[in-house]
Scaffold this motif. Structure first.
Motif, mmCIF file in Angstrom:
data_model
loop_
_atom_site.group_PDB
_atom_site.id
_atom_site.type_symbol
_atom_site.label_atom_id
_atom_site.label_comp_id
_atom_site.label_asym_id
_atom_site.label_seq_id
_atom_site.Cartn_x
_atom_site.Cartn_y
_atom_site.Cartn_z
ATOM 1 N N ALA A 35 0.829 -1.204 0.000
ATOM 2 C CA ALA A 35 0.000 0.000 0.000
ATOM 3 C C ALA A 35 0.864 1.255 0.000
ATOM 4 C CB ALA A 35 -0.933 -0.018 1.211
ATOM 5 N N ARG A 73 3.950 1.737 -0.904
ATOM 6 C CA ARG A 73 4.847 1.921 -2.041
ATOM 7 C C ARG A 73 4.124 1.868 -3.395
ATOM 8 N NH1 ARG A 73 9.942 1.828 0.164
ATOM 9 N NH2 ARG A 73 9.790 1.288 2.368
ATOM 10 N N GLY A 74 2.814 1.864 -3.372
ATOM 11 C CA GLY A 74 2.065 1.895 -4.621
ATOM 12 C C GLY A 74 2.192 0.611 -5.419
ATOM 13 N N SER A 91 0.099 -1.699 -5.662
ATOM 14 C CA SER A 91 -1.192 -2.157 -6.157
ATOM 15 C C SER A 91 -1.713 -1.134 -7.156
ATOM 16 C CB SER A 91 -2.168 -2.302 -4.983
ATOM 17 O OG SER A 91 -3.399 -2.787 -5.420
ATOM 18 N N GLN A 92 -1.830 -1.540 -8.415
ATOM 19 C CA GLN A 92 -2.350 -0.603 -9.414
ATOM 20 C C GLN A 92 -3.837 -0.893 -9.637
ATOM 21 O OE1 GLN A 92 1.143 -2.000 -10.884
ATOM 22 N NE2 GLN A 92 1.617 -0.842 -9.056
ATOM 23 N N THR A 99 -3.128 -8.157 -6.751
ATOM 24 C CA THR A 99 -2.553 -7.846 -5.435
ATOM 25 C C THR A 99 -2.751 -8.952 -4.391
ATOM 26 O OG1 THR A 99 -2.908 -5.510 -5.913
ATOM 27 C CG2 THR A 99 -2.437 -6.094 -3.626
ATOM 28 N N GLY A 131 3.294 -3.207 -13.311
ATOM 29 C CA GLY A 131 3.883 -2.322 -12.297
ATOM 30 C C GLY A 131 4.819 -3.073 -11.376
ATOM 31 N N PRO A 168 7.347 -1.019 -8.195
ATOM 32 C CA PRO A 168 6.892 -0.801 -6.811
ATOM 33 C C PRO A 168 6.606 -2.101 -6.064
ATOM 34 C CG PRO A 168 5.217 -0.109 -8.394
ATOM 35 C CD PRO A 168 6.453 -0.380 -9.179
#
Ligand code: FES
Length: 188
Positions: free
Chosen positions: A107, A109-110, A112-113, A118, A175, A178
């Protein structure tokens, strides 16, 4: 005859009326645990990853990430599994749950896009997080000296996290940076 049951997120759950072909994925989702996602349904994407306990004799339990879409739930009779919902610690008296360290890092560090991958990623990360010798590999260099910095490389974090443990999880948003950052920060 003793009824077949498994422990899901700490709660004993009868397997019946699942058929011999009911997968762990369908079993969980039919019971409202929809954090476990179906992506490919053939063991390629890792969206359905859950943790299965492998208790050891005189050693800590090994939590193994498995693809729930491939395993018949009946094959886990008597065993214990944890899903993404079960990683967080429930809050008392209506307070929000406390995220598991891997969820927290994802959460912050971003990592989850779109979010679809996730839950599978956090389960695979948690398996690596609990790997009994992970900390030992983080804090000793080739000579046995404490040297976390020297131990980190492209595939191994200074925390001893081995990125190969996430090789079965795909992110459709691509992603990965991250997600890697979260993996390398957890437990630091
Ligand atoms: Fe199970 Fe893709 S849905 S691996």
């Amino acid at each position: 005859m003793v009824a077949a049951r498994i422990t899901v997120n700490g709660k004993e759950t009868p397997i019946s009326p699942a058929t011999p072909h009911t997968t762990v994925l369908d079993f969980l989702r039919d019971r409202g645990l929809t954090g476990t996602k179906e992506g490919c349904a053939e063991g390629e994407c890792g969206a359905c990853s859950v943790l299965v306990a492998r208790p050891g004799v005189n050693k800590p339990t090994d939590w193994v990430a498995v693809n729930a879409c491939l395993v018949p739930v009946a094959a886990l009779d008597g065993q214990e599994i944890v899903t993404s919902e079960g990683l967080a610690t429930p809050g008392a008296d209506g307070t929000p749950p406390t995220l598991h360290p891997v969820q927290e890092e994802m959460a912050v560090r971003g990592g989850s896009q779109c979010g679809y991958c996730t839950p599978g990623f956090v389960c695979s990360m948690a398996s690596e997080y609990y790997r009994p010798d992970r900390c030992a590999s983080a804090h000793a260099d080739a000579n046995g000296h404490a040297d976390a910095e020297a131990h980190g490389d492209a595939e191994h974090g200074p925390n001893g996290f081995d990125l190969h443990s996430l090789s079965g999880n795909l992110c459709r948003c691509t992603g990965y940076r991250p997600i890697r950052d979260a993996a390398f920060a957890v437990g630091e």
